[in-house]
Design an enzyme around this catalytic site. Structure first.
Site, mmCIF file in Angstrom:
data_model
loop_
_atom_site.group_PDB
_atom_site.id
_atom_site.type_symbol
_atom_site.label_atom_id
_atom_site.label_comp_id
_atom_site.label_asym_id
_atom_site.label_seq_id
_atom_site.Cartn_x
_atom_site.Cartn_y
_atom_site.Cartn_z
ATOM 1 C CE1 TYR A 123 -4.547 10.614 -11.782
ATOM 2 C CE2 TYR A 123 -4.218 12.265 -13.643
ATOM 3 C CZ TYR A 123 -4.051 10.842 -13.032
ATOM 4 O OH TYR A 123 -3.409 9.839 -13.622
ATOM 5 C CB THR A 170 -7.566 1.598 -17.159
ATOM 6 O OG1 THR A 170 -7.409 2.988 -17.004
ATOM 7 C CG2 THR A 170 -6.348 1.274 -18.314
ATOM 8 C CG ASP A 192 -1.735 1.235 1.350
ATOM 9 O OD1 ASP A 192 -1.535 2.163 0.537
ATOM 10 O OD2 ASP A 192 -2.481 1.180 2.249
ATOM 11 C CB VAL A 193 2.003 3.491 -2.700
ATOM 12 C CG1 VAL A 193 2.169 2.493 -3.758
ATOM 13 C CG2 VAL A 193 0.565 4.252 -3.031
ATOM 14 C CE LYS A 249 -0.847 10.079 -11.686
ATOM 15 N NZ LYS A 249 0.051 9.255 -11.914
ATOM 16 C CG ASN A 296 0.806 1.367 -12.602
ATOM 17 O OD1 ASN A 296 0.371 1.931 -13.658
ATOM 18 N ND2 ASN A 296 -0.104 0.311 -12.011
#
Length: 228
Positions: free
Chosen positions: A141, A176, A53-54, A145, A76
């Site tokens: 987001y 996805t 779990d990052v 990023k 990823n």
């Protein structure tokens, strides 16, 4: 990088792009640790599922201990909550930063000494065209990023003397779960994006631009913004 001599760790490897990356690395002869919050959801035959779990410090350190032979890290794992920065939930903004920026930072910090100790290797950060393009509706987001792009560039300089190449993969919409509501003709095939990413790693490419929209946006970065 010769994948036949590579031991890879792919975060978020249970679905989407991460699953394709894990599968294609395996096909190219790599040993692959497929990392996910729930390793029981990893369904690629031949990989080694591990829990990661990052956003969990202990989980990250445990994964680095388990995958102590790693030479390639693919950051990823990520999320998108479609949250604007001003009107949206601050909790959601924090969650995206925790997952999309602090997550890969923590994982890279944990695996850098592992990769260095194994003779060097590479890190690939999966980013986005929104590293550079910042629509208001996806402000959270995009900010995360953009921060991850800065992380990639700074870590590249810091880790180069330790024999570790740090690259970025930039791409727009992919077919996805994250982009389920986007029209099909606007989405790239994640299998093709994964193949481009692996070719880039093989060649030591520092920025891998996986679709035409991303390439056009990158070319326009030097354009001066004129609000008038």
């Amino acid at each position: 990088m010769d994948f036949k001599d590579t031991v890879a760790v792919v975060t978020g490897a249970n679905r989407g792009l991460g699953r394709h990356l894990a599968s294609q690395l395996l096909e190219r002869g790599a040993k692959v640790y497929a990392a996910a919050r729930r390793p029981d959801t990893v369904d690629v035959t031949g990989v080694i599922p591990i829990r990661l779990d990052v956003t969990g410090g202990e989980s990250v350190l445990a994964a680095a201990h388990t995958a102590s032979d790693a030479t390639l890290l693919v950051n990823n794992a990520g999320i998108s909550t479609a949250t604007p920065l001003i009107a949206g939930s601050l909790e959601a903004v924090r969650l995206e930063m925790a997952t999309n920026f602090f997550g890969p930072l923590a994982v890279t910090r944990a695996f850098a000494p592992v990769i260095e100790g194994n003779g060097g290797g590479a890190v690939l950060n999966v980013l986005s065209v929104l590293s550079w393009l910042h629509p208001a509706g996806l402000g959270s987001y995009a900010a995360a990023k953009a921060a991850a792009w800065a992380l990639t560039n700074a870590a590249r300089e810091e880790l180069a003397p330790r024999g570790i190449i740090v690259s970025a993969l930039h791409v727009g919409y992919m077919d996805t779960e994250m982009a389920a509501g986007v029209p099909a003709d606007l989405k790239a095939d994640p299998a093709d994006v994964a193949a481009q990413a692996l070719r880039g790693i093989e060649k030591g490419t520092l920025e891998i631009l996986a679709d035409e929209r991303t390439r056009v946006v990158k070319q326009g970065l030097a354009t001066t913004l004129n609000p008038t």
